[in-house]
Design an enzyme around this catalytic site. Structure first.
Site, PDB file in Angstrom:
ATOM      1  N   GLY A 149       0.830  -1.210   0.000  1.00 38.52           N
ATOM      2  CA  GLY A 149       0.000   0.000   0.000  1.00 38.52           C
ATOM      3  C   GLY A 149       0.861   1.256   0.000  1.00 38.52           C
ATOM      4  O   GLY A 149       0.455   2.286   0.545  1.00 38.52           O
TER       5      GLY A 149
ATOM      6  N   ASN B 283       1.410   3.312  -2.222  1.00 38.51           N
ATOM      7  CA  ASN B 283       0.996   4.369  -3.147  1.00 38.51           C
ATOM      8  C   ASN B 283       0.196   5.475  -2.477  1.00 38.51           C
ATOM      9  O   ASN B 283      -0.052   6.513  -3.076  1.00 38.51           O
ATOM     10  CB  ASN B 283       0.148   3.773  -4.289  1.00 38.51           C
ATOM     11  CG  ASN B 283      -1.119   3.114  -3.787  1.00 38.51           C
ATOM     12  OD1 ASN B 283      -1.059   2.041  -3.195  1.00 38.51           O
ATOM     13  ND2 ASN B 283      -2.260   3.738  -3.993  1.00 38.51           N
TER      14      ASN B 283
ATOM     15  N   GLY C  62      -1.345   7.521   1.393  1.00 35.81           N
ATOM     16  CA  GLY C  62      -1.392   7.749   2.838  1.00 35.81           C
ATOM     17  C   GLY C  62      -0.079   7.468   3.565  1.00 35.81           C
ATOM     18  O   GLY C  62       0.996   7.953   3.192  1.00 35.81           O
TER      19      GLY C  62
ATOM     20  N   GLY D 257       1.569   4.684   3.858  1.00 37.41           N
ATOM     21  CA  GLY D 257       2.504   3.866   3.082  1.00 37.41           C
ATOM     22  C   GLY D 257       3.326   4.735   2.150  1.00 37.41           C
ATOM     23  O   GLY D 257       4.536   4.556   2.016  1.00 37.41           O
TER      24      GLY D 257
ATOM     25  N   SER E 208      -3.735  -0.632  14.659  1.00 36.91           N
ATOM     26  CA  SER E 208      -4.566   0.554  14.900  1.00 36.91           C
ATOM     27  C   SER E 208      -5.041   0.514  16.343  1.00 36.91           C
ATOM     28  O   SER E 208      -5.173  -0.567  16.936  1.00 36.91           O
ATOM     29  CB  SER E 208      -5.783   0.499  13.970  1.00 36.91           C
ATOM     30  OG  SER E 208      -6.797   1.351  14.427  1.00 36.91           O
TER      31      SER E 208
ATOM     32  N   TYR F 143     -13.065  -4.808  11.576  1.00 34.45           N
ATOM     33  CA  TYR F 143     -11.819  -4.020  11.480  1.00 34.45           C
ATOM     34  C   TYR F 143     -11.001  -4.217  12.761  1.00 34.45           C
ATOM     35  O   TYR F 143      -9.797  -4.476  12.703  1.00 34.45           O
ATOM     36  CB  TYR F 143     -12.153  -2.536  11.274  1.00 34.45           C
ATOM     37  CG  TYR F 143     -10.914  -1.669  11.111  1.00 34.45           C
ATOM     38  CD1 TYR F 143     -10.038  -1.860  10.043  1.00 34.45           C
ATOM     39  CD2 TYR F 143     -10.616  -0.645  12.024  1.00 34.45           C
ATOM     40  CE1 TYR F 143      -8.895  -1.068   9.889  1.00 34.45           C
ATOM     41  CE2 TYR F 143      -9.483   0.150  11.875  1.00 34.45           C
ATOM     42  CZ  TYR F 143      -8.631  -0.068  10.805  1.00 34.45           C
ATOM     43  OH  TYR F 143      -7.495   0.709  10.661  1.00 34.45           O
TER      44      TYR F 143
HETATM   45  N1  LIG Z   1      -5.262   6.742   8.827  1.00 39.21           N
HETATM   46  C1  LIG Z   1      -5.480   6.393  10.087  1.00 39.21           C
HETATM   47  O1  LIG Z   1      -5.951   7.203  10.924  1.00 39.21           O
HETATM   48  C2  LIG Z   1      -5.154   5.012  10.549  1.00 39.21           C
HETATM   49  C3  LIG Z   1      -5.390   4.712  11.895  1.00 39.21           C
HETATM   50  C4  LIG Z   1      -5.041   3.450  12.365  1.00 39.21           C
HETATM   51  C5  LIG Z   1      -4.472   2.531  11.514  1.00 39.21           C
HETATM   52  N2  LIG Z   1      -4.270   2.844  10.199  1.00 39.21           N
HETATM   53  C6  LIG Z   1      -3.676   1.801   9.338  1.00 39.21           C
HETATM   54  O2  LIG Z   1      -2.713   2.387   8.499  1.00 39.21           O
HETATM   55  C7  LIG Z   1      -2.554   1.592   7.327  1.00 39.21           C
HETATM   56  C8  LIG Z   1      -2.456   2.495   6.111  1.00 39.21           C
HETATM   57  O3  LIG Z   1      -3.700   3.142   5.914  1.00 39.21           O
HETATM   58  P1  LIG Z   1      -3.823   4.667   5.448  1.00 39.21           P
HETATM   59  O4  LIG Z   1      -4.432   5.395   6.563  1.00 39.21           O
HETATM   60  O5  LIG Z   1      -2.563   5.145   4.865  1.00 39.21           O
HETATM   61  O6  LIG Z   1      -4.969   4.525   4.342  1.00 39.21           O
HETATM   62  P2  LIG Z   1      -4.945   4.662   2.742  1.00 39.21           P
HETATM   63  O7  LIG Z   1      -4.443   6.006   2.356  1.00 39.21           O
HETATM   64  O8  LIG Z   1      -6.309   4.266   2.317  1.00 39.21           O
HETATM   65  O9  LIG Z   1      -3.890   3.562   2.301  1.00 39.21           O
HETATM   66  C9  LIG Z   1      -4.208   2.198   2.331  1.00 39.21           C
HETATM   67  C10 LIG Z   1      -3.361   1.494   1.300  1.00 39.21           C
HETATM   68  O10 LIG Z   1      -3.685   0.086   1.321  1.00 39.21           O
HETATM   69  C11 LIG Z   1      -3.889  -0.308  -0.016  1.00 39.21           C
HETATM   70  N3  LIG Z   1      -4.731  -1.497  -0.131  1.00 39.21           N
HETATM   71  C12 LIG Z   1      -6.003  -1.661   0.245  1.00 39.21           C
HETATM   72  N4  LIG Z   1      -6.441  -2.882  -0.108  1.00 39.21           N
HETATM   73  C13 LIG Z   1      -5.415  -3.503  -0.727  1.00 39.21           C
HETATM   74  C14 LIG Z   1      -5.246  -4.762  -1.345  1.00 39.21           C
HETATM   75  N5  LIG Z   1      -6.257  -5.643  -1.448  1.00 39.21           N
HETATM   76  N6  LIG Z   1      -4.050  -5.076  -1.859  1.00 39.21           N
HETATM   77  C15 LIG Z   1      -3.033  -4.200  -1.816  1.00 39.21           C
HETATM   78  N7  LIG Z   1      -3.130  -2.982  -1.289  1.00 39.21           N
HETATM   79  C16 LIG Z   1      -4.320  -2.636  -0.743  1.00 39.21           C
HETATM   80  C17 LIG Z   1      -4.539   0.906  -0.680  1.00 39.21           C
HETATM   81  O11 LIG Z   1      -4.520   0.780  -2.077  1.00 39.21           O
HETATM   82  P3  LIG Z   1      -5.492   1.686  -3.006  1.00 39.21           P
HETATM   83  O12 LIG Z   1      -4.865   3.050  -3.045  1.00 39.21           O
HETATM   84  O13 LIG Z   1      -5.460   0.971  -4.296  1.00 39.21           O
HETATM   85  O14 LIG Z   1      -6.834   1.697  -2.354  1.00 39.21           O
HETATM   86  C18 LIG Z   1      -3.638   1.984  -0.132  1.00 39.21           C
HETATM   87  O15 LIG Z   1      -2.436   2.025  -0.833  1.00 39.21           O
HETATM   88  C19 LIG Z   1      -3.727   0.607   7.323  1.00 39.21           C
HETATM   89  O16 LIG Z   1      -3.265  -0.664   7.709  1.00 39.21           O
HETATM   90  C20 LIG Z   1      -4.668   1.166   8.387  1.00 39.21           C
HETATM   91  O17 LIG Z   1      -5.431   0.161   9.020  1.00 39.21           O
HETATM   92  C21 LIG Z   1      -4.594   4.062   9.708  1.00 39.21           C
END
Ligand SMILES: NC(=O)c1ccc[n+]([C@@H]2O[C@H](COP(=O)([O-])OP(=O)(O)OC[C@H]3O[C@@H](n4cnc5c(N)ncnc54)[C@H](OP(=O)(O)O)[C@@H]3O)[C@@H](O)[C@H]2O)c1
Length: 309
Positions: free
Chosen positions: A23, A25, A27, A29, A152, A179
């Site tokens: 991931g 690409n 947020g 990641g 999380s 989740y």
């Molecule tokens: N943001 C927060 O406040 C928060 C809080 C607690 C935990 N987290 C954790 O942080 C991590 C990153 O999330 P983020 O907040 O950066 O959200 P995000 O911007 O939505 O990034 C999520 C990434 O995961 C990818 N992804 C989703 N399904 C996938 C699949 N089947 N195969 C491969 N890649 C996949 C998405 O790809 P696409 O771009 O193609 O959708 C995107 O690159 C997650 O594990 C989330 O649970 C985030």
């Protein structure tokens, strides 16, 4: 004396390291991939949509033309895609220094992955479990390598139920329960993986991290909802940018002082904001029996069996 504040300036030169970010690409990641590439690591953005990965990679190299960023296809909802990613990766690489299991989805409606797993559990936990297991020979052959799993604070609400692990046919399913369970599974897996490394005398470590709350695309599937439209602008003023939200996982991946079994998160206000520091996760996340059950169930479901070495 080192200042207490941990910033990315503390990361050593990563030239020669190979780092995979699932991931990568978007947020957190993306911010992680950008940081590793800027520090000299060969950084692989593992993503389900190649065009998105390329755009992200170009963003990094447009700022730093010396950065080495590659884009590889990986869909965690499809075990064939995971296997394909691993075989392509192994053709080109003889080592892997850091695997950052970051990709995730949050609170989606009940649905199944291509392999018939409940979607959040399948994407957030099983896909990464299979990916890590299939890469284990290369990970264990890379001295000092590390796996970082992104969890999380929602894990606090997660409960394991091995009688109905995947909310079969939607029974008992709520988006938040699922989740929370998947994010608790990330932690149980992290700590069991560390025990696996120790038992097998593998010179690698397993670490967890969580961002607190950060403004990313994670909730994009509920963007049309009225409540989200009202809350999001206010939330964006108080919650962290992806840059600072990514710091705990960046620290877990790149700080030389990190130890196996550690968990990094923000240090203030219920681990929601603040500097990336060593934190404790819930009592349930350290339950060894649940961790062992989850491990064997995950092996059975994915068909990926971790060898004892
Ligand atoms: N943001 C927060 O406040 C928060 C809080 C607690 C935990 N987290 C954790 O942080 C991590 C990153 O999330 P983020 O907040 O950066 O959200 P995000 O911007 O939505 O990034 C999520 C990434 O995961 C990818 N992804 C989703 N399904 C996938 C699949 N089947 N195969 C491969 N890649 C996949 C998405 O790809 P696409 O771009 O193609 O959708 C995107 O690159 C997650 O594990 C989330 O649970 C985030």
């Amino acid at each position: 004396m080192k200042s207490k504040k941990w910033t990315i300036d503390r990361i050593p030169d990563l030239t020669g390291k190979i780092i995979v970010v699932t991931g990568g690409n978007s947020g957190l990641g993306f911010e992680s991939a950008k940081t590793f590439a800027n520090k000299g690591a060969e950084t692989i953005i593992a993503c389900r949509t190649i065009s998105k990965g390329k755009t992200a990679g170009e963003k990094i190299t447009s700022i730093n033309p010396k950065a080495t960023v590659k884009v590889m296809e990986l869909d965690l909802t499809d075990l064939n895609s995971v296997k394909n990613f691993v075989s392509v990766f192994k053709k080109d690489h003889k080592k892997l220094d850091v695997l950052l299991n970051n990709a995730g989805i949050m609170t989606t409606p009940y649905s199944l992955t291509k392999d018939g797993f409940e979607n959040q559990f399948g994407t957030n936990h099983l896909g990464h479990f299979a990916l890590t297991g299939l890469l284990m020979d290369i990970i264990s052959g890379t001295p000092g390598s590390r796996i970082v799993n992104v969890s999380s604070m929602a894990h606090l609400g997660g409960k394991m139920d091995f009688g109905n692990l995947q909310f079969e046919n939607g029974k008992g399913y709520t988006p938040m329960k699922s989740y929370g369970r998947s994010k608790l599974a990330n932690l149980l897996f992290t700590y069991e993986l560390q025990r696996y490394f120790e038992k097998n005398r593998i010179n690698s470590i397993s670490v967890a991290a969580h961002p607190g709350v950060a403004s990313t695309n994670l909730a994009h599937h509920i963007e049309h909802k009225l409540l989200h439209k009202i809350i999001r602008p206010v939330a964006d003023m108080v919650i962290k940018s992806p840059e600072s939200g990514a710091l705990p996982q960046i620290r877990a991946a790149a700080d030389p002082d990190v130890k196996g079994g550690d968990c990094y998160g923000p240090g203030k206000i219920f681990q929601m904001i603040g500097q990336p520091v060593l934190v404790k996760s819930s009592e349930a996340s350290y339950n060894i029996e649940d961790a062992k059950n989850l491990w064997s169930k995950s092996e059975e479901l994915t068909g990926v069996f971790y060898k004892n070495q």
